[in-house]
Design a protein around this motif. Structure first.
Motif, PDB file in Angstrom:
ATOM      1  N   GLY A 133       0.648  -0.923   0.221  1.00  0.00           N
ATOM      2  CA  GLY A 133      -0.103   0.367   0.145  1.00  0.00           C
ATOM      3  C   GLY A 133       0.812   1.160   0.021  1.00  0.00           C
ATOM      4  N   LEU A 134       2.138   1.154   0.359  1.00  0.00           N
ATOM      5  CA  LEU A 134       2.428   2.860   0.336  1.00  0.00           C
ATOM      6  C   LEU A 134       3.018   2.699  -1.285  1.00  0.00           C
ATOM      7  CD1 LEU A 134       3.984   2.561   3.497  1.00  0.00           C
ATOM      8  CD2 LEU A 134       2.422   3.846   3.060  1.00  0.00           C
ATOM      9  N   ASP A 186       2.865   4.904  -3.616  1.00  0.00           N
ATOM     10  CA  ASP A 186       2.437   5.683  -3.846  1.00  0.00           C
ATOM     11  C   ASP A 186       1.397   6.648  -2.308  1.00  0.00           C
ATOM     12  OD1 ASP A 186       1.412   8.023  -4.091  1.00  0.00           O
ATOM     13  OD2 ASP A 186      -0.033   7.438  -5.883  1.00  0.00           O
ATOM     14  N   VAL A 187       2.487   7.364  -1.736  1.00  0.00           N
ATOM     15  CA  VAL A 187       2.865   7.169  -0.086  1.00  0.00           C
ATOM     16  C   VAL A 187       1.466   9.015  -0.457  1.00  0.00           C
ATOM     17  CG1 VAL A 187       3.650   8.596   2.221  1.00  0.00           C
ATOM     18  CG2 VAL A 187       4.361   6.991   0.561  1.00  0.00           C
ATOM     19  N   SER A 205      -0.519   9.080  -2.218  1.00  0.00           N
ATOM     20  CA  SER A 205      -2.650   8.125  -1.840  1.00  0.00           C
ATOM     21  C   SER A 205      -2.448   8.421  -0.397  1.00  0.00           C
ATOM     22  CB  SER A 205      -2.807   8.121  -3.462  1.00  0.00           C
ATOM     23  OG  SER A 205      -2.279   7.337  -3.164  1.00  0.00           O
ATOM     24  N   PHE A 206      -2.043   7.391  -0.302  1.00  0.00           N
ATOM     25  CA  PHE A 206      -1.955   6.395   1.273  1.00  0.00           C
ATOM     26  C   PHE A 206      -2.374   6.992   1.804  1.00  0.00           C
ATOM     27  CE2 PHE A 206      -1.267   3.904   4.426  1.00  0.00           C
ATOM     28  CZ  PHE A 206      -1.769   2.285   4.405  1.00  0.00           C
ATOM     29  N   LYS A 224      -6.112   9.019   1.305  1.00  0.00           N
ATOM     30  CA  LYS A 224      -7.457   8.068   2.129  1.00  0.00           C
ATOM     31  C   LYS A 224      -7.535   7.829   3.128  1.00  0.00           C
ATOM     32  CE  LYS A 224      -8.899   2.997   0.658  1.00  0.00           C
ATOM     33  NZ  LYS A 224      -8.263   1.658   0.343  1.00  0.00           N
ATOM     34  N   LEU A 225      -6.648   7.830   3.943  1.00  0.00           N
ATOM     35  CA  LEU A 225      -6.141   7.778   5.582  1.00  0.00           C
ATOM     36  C   LEU A 225      -7.182   9.074   5.528  1.00  0.00           C
ATOM     37  CD1 LEU A 225      -5.366   6.310   8.296  1.00  0.00           C
ATOM     38  CD2 LEU A 225      -3.055   7.802   7.942  1.00  0.00           C
ATOM     39  N   CYS A 270       5.134  12.219   6.755  1.00  0.00           N
ATOM     40  CA  CYS A 270       4.589  11.155   6.838  1.00  0.00           C
ATOM     41  C   CYS A 270       5.388  10.213   7.962  1.00  0.00           C
ATOM     42  CB  CYS A 270       4.385  10.628   5.588  1.00  0.00           C
ATOM     43  SG  CYS A 270       2.912  11.412   4.831  1.00  0.00           S
ATOM     44  N   LEU A 318       0.477  -1.390   9.687  1.00  0.00           N
ATOM     45  CA  LEU A 318       0.851  -2.161   7.780  1.00  0.00           C
ATOM     46  C   LEU A 318       0.999  -3.329   7.642  1.00  0.00           C
ATOM     47  CD1 LEU A 318       3.409   0.772   6.758  1.00  0.00           C
ATOM     48  CD2 LEU A 318       1.503   0.652   6.364  1.00  0.00           C
TER      49      LEU A 318
END
Length: 205
Positions: free
Chosen positions: A3-4, A6-7, A9-10, A13-14, A96, A136
């Motif tokens: 899932g990472l 693309d940091v 967009s991740f 989304k969060l 992040c 994660l």
């Protein structure tokens, strides 16, 4: 790391998931615990077979100072009585990071120490800040800890309109502690942990 790739967009989304929780109507929540300074509510989680908890209270400090104490960093270990270690495994741009932390046993060690590996993101929200996170799937495990899992969770902190030196802190927590624990023990621990969190934070600021 799942899932990472693309940091950005991740992280977005969060953030959007937390904003969605923040707009859930009041009548969907049930009070789990109420003290003089903090109220904790809960509702069934849509992420797992447990509860989404909401905690809210007023803190006598500025937003930036409060969030600096909550987000991953050296401040957090100094005051959070539940946290026993915290390591930043990876830093990204835009506030992040990936952190690994451990928690102490609870309820006379009915709940044994836990380890979590979380992605954390801090971003502006209205006139305040949101610090949010999600666990994660991290391969490296340590045998002395049960690996817990945080579904999307976070803390909204905004200044009070009539007193900008005070802030309203609202948290959303949904933790799957895993291991063999009765749900009633989890519910008792979560509500108490959240009220204690506010007490510890107030003393630290």
């Amino acid at each position: 790391m799942e899932g990472l790739s693309d940091v950005a967009s991740f992280a977005t989304k969060l953030k959007n998931t937390l904003i969605q929780y923040h707009s859930i109507e009041e009548d969907k929540w049930r009070v789990a615990k109420k003290t003089k300074d903090v109220t904790v509510w809960r509702k069934p989680s849509e992420e797992f077979n447990g509860y989404l908890y909401k905690a809210q209270g007023v803190i006598d400090d500025l937003v930036n100072s409060i969030i600096d104490h909550i987000r991953p960093g050296p401040c957090r270990l100094d005051w959070d009585s539940l946290m026993t270690s915290l390591d930043i495994l990876e830093n990204f741009e835009e506030n992040c990071c990936v952190m690994r932390y451990t928690t102490a046993g609870q309820l006379w060690n009915i709940i044994s120490p836990r380890e979590f590996v979380d992605f954390s993101y801090t971003v502006g929200y209205k006139e305040g800040l949101l610090s949010c996170g999600i666990s994660l799937d991290w391969d490296e495990k340590r045998p002395e800890f049960v690996r817990g899992y945080n579904h999307p969770c976070g803390w909204f902190c905004v200044p009070l309109k009539d007193n900008p030196n005070q802030s309203l802190l609202t948290g959303y927590i949904q933790t799957d502690l895993r291991g063999m624990i009765p749900q009633s023990a989890v519910d008792t621990a979560m509500a108490s942990t959240l009220t204690n969190f506010y007490g510890d934070l107030r003393k630290a600021l």
